[in-house]
Design a protein around this motif. Structure first.
Motif, PDB file in Angstrom:
ATOM      1  N   LYS A   1       0.801  -1.220   0.000  1.00 41.20           N
ATOM      2  CA  LYS A   1       0.000   0.000   0.000  1.00 41.20           C
ATOM      3  C   LYS A   1       0.840   1.279   0.000  1.00 41.20           C
ATOM      4  N   PHE A   2       2.031   1.200   0.606  1.00 38.60           N
ATOM      5  CA  PHE A   2       2.851   2.412   0.655  1.00 38.60           C
ATOM      6  C   PHE A   2       4.042   2.337  -0.295  1.00 38.60           C
ATOM      7  N   PHE A   3       4.936   1.387  -0.075  1.00 36.88           N
ATOM      8  CA  PHE A   3       6.174   1.395  -0.851  1.00 36.88           C
ATOM      9  C   PHE A   3       5.929   1.113  -2.338  1.00 36.88           C
ATOM     10  N   ARG A   4       5.052   0.191  -2.642  1.00 41.06           N
ATOM     11  CA  ARG A   4       4.809  -0.101  -4.053  1.00 41.06           C
ATOM     12  C   ARG A   4       4.030   1.015  -4.735  1.00 41.06           C
ATOM     13  N   GLU A   5       3.074   1.601  -4.041  1.00 45.34           N
ATOM     14  CA  GLU A   5       2.188   2.586  -4.646  1.00 45.34           C
ATOM     15  C   GLU A   5       2.740   4.013  -4.614  1.00 45.34           C
ATOM     16  N   HIS A   6       3.515   4.342  -3.583  1.00 38.98           N
ATOM     17  CA  HIS A   6       3.898   5.738  -3.368  1.00 38.98           C
ATOM     18  C   HIS A   6       5.404   6.008  -3.451  1.00 38.98           C
ATOM     19  N   TRP A   7       6.224   5.027  -3.111  1.00 37.70           N
ATOM     20  CA  TRP A   7       7.627   5.312  -2.837  1.00 37.70           C
ATOM     21  C   TRP A   7       8.396   5.856  -4.032  1.00 37.70           C
ATOM     22  N   GLN A   8       8.127   5.350  -5.220  1.00 36.21           N
ATOM     23  CA  GLN A   8       8.889   5.803  -6.383  1.00 36.21           C
ATOM     24  C   GLN A   8       8.662   7.282  -6.667  1.00 36.21           C
ATOM     25  N   ASP A   9       7.508   7.788  -6.305  1.00 39.35           N
ATOM     26  CA  ASP A   9       7.256   9.226  -6.450  1.00 39.35           C
ATOM     27  C   ASP A   9       7.820  10.010  -5.275  1.00 39.35           C
ATOM     28  N   VAL A  10       7.739   9.442  -4.083  1.00 45.83           N
ATOM     29  CA  VAL A  10       8.270  10.121  -2.893  1.00 45.83           C
ATOM     30  C   VAL A  10       9.774  10.316  -3.015  1.00 45.83           C
ATOM     31  N   ILE A  11      10.479   9.306  -3.469  1.00 47.00           N
ATOM     32  CA  ILE A  11      11.939   9.324  -3.407  1.00 47.00           C
ATOM     33  C   ILE A  11      12.553  10.294  -4.409  1.00 47.00           C
TER      34      ILE A  11
ATOM     35  N   GLY B   1      10.814  13.247  -5.079  1.00 42.89           N
ATOM     36  CA  GLY B   1      10.230  14.542  -4.770  1.00 42.89           C
ATOM     37  C   GLY B   1       8.927  14.859  -5.461  1.00 42.89           C
ATOM     38  N   ARG B   2       8.315  13.872  -6.120  1.00 40.56           N
ATOM     39  CA  ARG B   2       7.031  14.147  -6.785  1.00 40.56           C
ATOM     40  C   ARG B   2       5.857  14.057  -5.808  1.00 40.56           C
ATOM     41  N   ARG B   3       6.046  13.346  -4.702  1.00 44.20           N
ATOM     42  CA  ARG B   3       5.031  13.258  -3.654  1.00 44.20           C
ATOM     43  C   ARG B   3       5.685  13.555  -2.322  1.00 44.20           C
ATOM     44  N   ASP B   4       4.902  14.112  -1.410  1.00 40.37           N
ATOM     45  CA  ASP B   4       5.380  14.393  -0.065  1.00 40.37           C
ATOM     46  C   ASP B   4       5.208  13.147   0.803  1.00 40.37           C
ATOM     47  N   LEU B   5       6.238  12.784   1.547  1.00 41.15           N
ATOM     48  CA  LEU B   5       6.195  11.573   2.363  1.00 41.15           C
ATOM     49  C   LEU B   5       5.071  11.623   3.393  1.00 41.15           C
ATOM     50  N   ARG B   6       4.963  12.721   4.097  1.00 41.74           N
ATOM     51  CA  ARG B   6       3.937  12.825   5.131  1.00 41.74           C
ATOM     52  C   ARG B   6       2.532  12.719   4.537  1.00 41.74           C
TER      53      ARG B   6
ATOM     54  N   GLN C   1      17.093   9.643  -0.992  1.00 41.88           N
ATOM     55  CA  GLN C   1      16.398  10.057   0.227  1.00 41.88           C
ATOM     56  C   GLN C   1      15.313  11.067  -0.110  1.00 41.88           C
ATOM     57  N   GLU C   2      14.405  11.257   0.859  1.00 38.17           N
ATOM     58  CA  GLU C   2      13.422  12.331   0.756  1.00 38.17           C
ATOM     59  C   GLU C   2      13.689  13.344   1.876  1.00 38.17           C
ATOM     60  N   GLN C   3      12.986  14.469   1.842  1.00 37.62           N
ATOM     61  CA  GLN C   3      13.365  15.622   2.646  1.00 37.62           C
ATOM     62  C   GLN C   3      13.302  15.404   4.164  1.00 37.62           C
ATOM     63  N   TYR C   4      12.334  14.645   4.639  1.00 35.52           N
ATOM     64  CA  TYR C   4      12.186  14.535   6.088  1.00 35.52           C
ATOM     65  C   TYR C   4      13.284  13.671   6.710  1.00 35.52           C
ATOM     66  N   ARG C   5      13.676  12.621   6.027  1.00 30.54           N
ATOM     67  CA  ARG C   5      14.754  11.801   6.579  1.00 30.54           C
ATOM     68  C   ARG C   5      16.097  12.511   6.441  1.00 30.54           C
ATOM     69  N   VAL C   6      16.283  13.268   5.379  1.00 36.60           N
ATOM     70  CA  VAL C   6      17.501  14.072   5.268  1.00 36.60           C
ATOM     71  C   VAL C   6      17.593  15.030   6.448  1.00 36.60           C
ATOM     72  N   ALA C   7      16.495  15.692   6.772  1.00 38.56           N
ATOM     73  CA  ALA C   7      16.491  16.621   7.907  1.00 38.56           C
ATOM     74  C   ALA C   7      16.799  15.897   9.207  1.00 38.56           C
TER      75      ALA C   7
ATOM     76  N   ILE D   1      25.362  17.314   0.759  1.00 40.77           N
ATOM     77  CA  ILE D   1      24.455  16.168   0.750  1.00 40.77           C
ATOM     78  C   ILE D   1      23.658  16.222  -0.545  1.00 40.77           C
ATOM     79  N   ALA D   2      23.849  15.215  -1.399  1.00 40.74           N
ATOM     80  CA  ALA D   2      23.132  15.121  -2.674  1.00 40.74           C
ATOM     81  C   ALA D   2      22.082  14.025  -2.527  1.00 40.74           C
ATOM     82  N   TRP D   3      20.807  14.400  -2.642  1.00 43.96           N
ATOM     83  CA  TRP D   3      19.746  13.422  -2.406  1.00 43.96           C
ATOM     84  C   TRP D   3      18.708  13.480  -3.513  1.00 43.96           C
ATOM     85  N   SER D   4      18.156  12.310  -3.810  1.00 41.75           N
ATOM     86  CA  SER D   4      17.295  12.154  -4.986  1.00 41.75           C
ATOM     87  C   SER D   4      16.043  13.013  -4.932  1.00 41.75           C
ATOM     88  N   GLY D   5      15.461  13.189  -3.737  1.00 37.86           N
ATOM     89  CA  GLY D   5      14.259  13.996  -3.640  1.00 37.86           C
ATOM     90  C   GLY D   5      14.478  15.441  -4.029  1.00 37.86           C
TER      91      GLY D   5
END
Length: 215
Positions: free
Chosen positions: A53-63, A65-70, A125-131, A146-150
């Motif tokens: 429900k989360f990693f398969r459906e959302h993660w590729q966009d989250v990682i 920066g196309r979707r917000d993790l929260r 990474q995405e922004q919240y874990r980087v922070a 720090i160079a991150w994919s998001g």
């Protein structure tokens, strides 16, 4: 003092870059596995449902920066466990997936302080874990960049990722030494002109760094 290198370059023109997860940061050793290996017992969340429900459906966009993790978690957590908040989930995830390898950290500090080179985290990474990593795990003390994919918009399996990092660092690709535990990322980094190595442990990393003529 700027240590001079071959061809007139200085040590500060050279970059030691490392992946984060699997190289510098690992799940808590108390778990005996991945960060979510006990999430069913601890939070009442089925890890298979989390994956679907989360990693398969959302993660590729989250990682990238196309979707917000929260926002993505807020959309799926009610179906996984209605009493687990986004904050609860992130605190559990980040804490259990935040053990810093002190030997690798020591190599980064040595590169900066004794050798005079620069350091970079190169990570999906995405922004919240980087922070979190910056604020709670001392990443600002370990890294110059720090160079991150998001932020970049593509992951490390894209050649464009490394081209963008090169531009931001202001270095020639041949001035970067990179360690990643995923051989696929190593291959792309090699194609980008980096000195890239499959990370299999800190001792092999130390052997490679010892061959670089920075004193």
């Amino acid at each position: 003092m700027r240590t001079e290198m071959a061809g007139g370059a200085s040590a500060s023109d050279y970059v030691l870059a490392v992946d984060v997860d699997g190289v510098l940061v690992h799940p808590s050793p108390n778990l005996g596995g991945a960060w979510d290996s006990r999430i069913q017992e601890d939070l009442g969340i089925d890890p298979k449902a989390l994956g679907t429900k989360f990693f398969r459906e959302h993660w590729q966009d989250v990682i990238v920066g196309r979707r917000d993790l929260r926002e993505s978690l807020a959309a799926v957590l009610p179906a996984l466990h209605p009493e687990v908040t986004v904050q609860d989930f992130l605190a559990y995830w980040f804490t259990n997936d935040g053990t810093v390898d002190q030997e690798v950290a020591a190599e980064l500090l040595d590169w900066r302080k004794r050798r005079g080179g620069r350091t970079a985290a190169v990570t999906n990474q995405e922004q919240y874990r980087v922070a979190y990593l910056r604020e709670s795990k001392g990443f600002d003390e370990l890294f110059d960049h720090i160079a991150w994919s998001g932020d970049i918009g593509v992951t490390k399996n894209s050649l464009d990722f490394y081209k963008i990092v090169n531009s931001r660092l202001g270095v020639d690709p041949a001035q970067v030494w990179f360690f990643d535990d995923d051989p696929r990322n190593v291959e792309v980094a090699l194609d980008a002109g980096w000195h890239a190595f499959h990370f299999v442990g800190v001792h092999r990393m130390q052997e490679v760094l010892a061959t670089i003529p920075i004193v």
